[in-house]
Write a protein that holds these residues in place. Structure first.
Motif, short mmCIF file in Angstrom:
data_model
loop_
_atom_site.label_atom_id
_atom_site.label_comp_id
_atom_site.label_asym_id
_atom_site.label_seq_id
_atom_site.Cartn_x
_atom_site.Cartn_y
_atom_site.Cartn_z
N THR A 83 32.32 25.54 33.91
CA THR A 83 32.78 25.91 35.24
C THR A 83 34.24 26.37 35.20
O THR A 83 34.62 27.28 35.95
CB THR A 83 32.64 24.74 36.23
N GLY B 139 36.93 34.52 36.95
CA GLY B 139 37.04 34.97 38.34
C GLY B 139 38.48 35.21 38.76
O GLY B 139 38.78 36.19 39.43
N VAL B 140 39.38 34.34 38.36
CA VAL B 140 40.81 34.52 38.69
C VAL B 140 41.36 35.76 38.01
O VAL B 140 42.08 36.55 38.63
CB VAL B 140 41.61 33.26 38.28
N TRP C 225 35.53 29.96 36.43
CA TRP C 225 36.64 30.04 37.38
C TRP C 225 37.77 30.90 36.82
O TRP C 225 38.33 31.73 37.53
CB TRP C 225 37.16 28.64 37.69
N SER D 191 36.37 34.78 45.99
CA SER D 191 36.40 35.12 44.58
C SER D 191 35.28 36.05 44.10
O SER D 191 35.44 37.25 44.08
CB SER D 191 36.43 33.84 43.76
N TRP D 192 34.15 35.52 43.69
CA TRP D 192 33.10 36.34 43.09
C TRP D 192 32.43 37.26 44.11
O TRP D 192 32.11 38.42 43.79
CB TRP D 192 32.06 35.46 42.40
#
Length: 58
Positions: A3, A10-11, A7, A43-44
């Motif tokens: 995860t 994504g950032v 994450w 985000s996504w």
């Protein structure tokens, strides 16, 4: 651990899209701010919407 990697990717993608938005000089500052906030909050999903819908229109 997985995860965290998702994450982190994504950032990094959000930062890339925000850089792309702010490099466009013909877009109003308000639109840039709204897109930046939207990308950071969603985000996504925000990345998918930006890449498939918004990128070609601005």
């Amino acid at each position: 651990m997985l995860t965290f990697i998702i994450w982190l990717v994504g950032v990094i993608c959000c930062i890339w899209c925000i850089k792309d938005v702010w490099s466009k000089s013909h877009v109003d500052a308000l639109i840039k701010v709204l897109l930046t906030v939207g990308l950071l909050c969603f985000s996504w999903i925000g990345l998918a919407v930006y890449y498939f819908i918004i990128k070609d229109r601005i």
